[in-house]
Design a protein around this motif. Structure first.
Motif: not given
Length: 416
Positions: A163-168, A141-144, A120-122
């Motif tokens: 990663i599956e989604k970039i989102g916002a 798995s996600k940037i969050g 995970s990215i802090c």
């Protein structure tokens, strides 16, 4: 494995350690480098390819600005917190599981953590100056919301993650110019990407994008010059290059080749018109117009000797193939950030290929100019020779992060 000693440093620097500002200590099986804390003005050190399992021995080196500890045995970045002046950190190819420690390194501008075990990215909101982040080939798995306040970010690489989604997640990165997301599980491009209007290079190769409507957001990226969709299901669609060009009129490179070559290939035999037909077509018409066709006697001779005719056709075929190959090599040698190519090689390659197509390579007098360097200091960067040794001023970040100097030379820097 062995610890580094001051005696070794003195021996290699003719006994003078008071003026040392940079050191290259690679491939030495070093397990402890705590003696470096005695070098008061040490600003940069390359400790790649050693056996370091901890960075706590460097915590007293408060003058450090550039540090490379790539390919060691690090499981933690503990010790980095106290390096308040650290500007560039390369800790790629270690065994890191977390990057929490870097939150205190508030002066960081370039952070390279590729090929680790980071999940995970802090949050990076305290790193106001961070402009380059490389997390390729980590099980992320996600940037969050990690990049929620990263307004200085210009280069991002998450290639080879999960990663599956970039989102916002990238909405705040309004200065973003290069985004590499190859070899992930992304099935759609979010409409929020239109907020990143300064993007020039977008690598989405080898994902799961399959519908043309998913590409319509690209129309909101007026500065996009280089796009990679190779390896996606959509890349097999007819006339894709032509449709993409309509969406992004300024696009120059598509799937690592000039867009015109892609369009010419995809529209052959179809009704879609070509944009900027290849020069060889015009040359052929000119050739015929000037009346340089074969004479009747030559034609009769060719017909009467089928073997020579076949040989001529074979030679012509070989020439065409050779010509096509050279053309593709000339324009298509762009390195895509995939699982087989380390991102640092790409950093020193033509990361902004449209500049390379339109500008000549510039050379300084007696010295080549490096491409793709991190600009971490706007002072003059000159090599100074002093007492038979080289003291590097300003350009050490390039030395720490780059492959041999013959790679990536020529042309102006695109890393700012």
């Amino acid at each position: 494995m062995a610890p580094l000693t001051m005696e070794q440093i003195e021996r290699e620097n003719n006994g003078d350690t008071s003026s040392i500002t940079s050191l290259q200590l690679t491939h030495r099986a070093l397990s402890d480098v705590s003696c470096l804390s005695k070098l008061a003005i040490l600003k940069g050190v390359d400790l790649s390819f050693n056996c370091l399992s901890s960075l706590e021995g460097l915590s007293s080196c408060i003058s450090l600005k550039w540090l490379s500890v790539a390919e060691n045995k690090l499981e933690s970045l503990k010790g980095i917190e106290k390096l308040s002046n650290l500007t560039v950190l390369n800790a790629g190819k270690n065994k890191l599981k977390s990057m929490e420690e870097i939150r205190s390194a508030t002066s960081l501008r370039a952070l390279i953590l590729n090929d680790n075990n980071i999940f995970s990215i802090c949050k990076l909101d305290q790193l106001k100056h961070l402009n380059t982040l490389v997390l390729s080939r980590n099980p992320i798995s996600k940037i969050g919301d990690a990049l929620e306040n990263s307004k200085s970010m210009t280069k991002l690489s998450f290639s080879g993650c999960q990663i599956e989604k970039i989102g916002a997640s990238l909405v705040s990165c309004t200065e973003l110019k290069e985004l590499r997301l190859a070899h992930n599980n992304i099935s759609s491009i979010p409409s929020d990407l239109s907020c990143n209007t300064k993007i020039q290079l977008l690598d989405l190769g080898n994902n799961s994008i399959e519908r043309y409507p998913d590409l319509k957001v690209l129309a909101g990226l007026p500065n996009l010059k280089n796009l990679n969709l190779h390896g996606n299901p959509i890349s097999n669609k007819d006339n894709l290059a032509y449709k993409v060009k309509k969406l992004v009129p300024n696009l120059r490179i598509f799937n690592a080749k000039p867009i015109e070559l892609n369009i010419s290939k995809s529209t052959s035999g179809n009704v879609a018109p070509e944009i900027n037909p290849p020069k060889e077509t015009k040359t052929k018409h000119k050739f015929e117009k000037n009346g340089n066709e074969k004479t009747n006697s030559e034609k009769k001779s060719a017909n009467s000797n089928p073997e020579s005719n076949d040989a001529a056709e074979s030679n012509n075929e070989k020439k065409k193939k050779r010509s096509t190959k050279n053309e593709e090599k000339k324009h298509g040698d762009e390195k895509i950030d995939d699982a087989d190519i380390p991102f640092l090689d790409v950093i020193l390659s033509e990361s902004d290929n449209h500049n390379n197509l339109n500008s000549n390579k510039k050379k300084r007098k007696g010295q080549d100019k490096l491409v793709g360097a991190f600009v971490v200091d706007h002072t003059k960067k000159n090599n100074k020779k002093e007492k038979g040794k080289t003291v590097i001023s300003g350009s050490l970040a390039i030395k720490l992060l780059s492959p041999p100097p013959d790679i990536g030379t020529g042309g102006s820097s695109t890393w700012d």
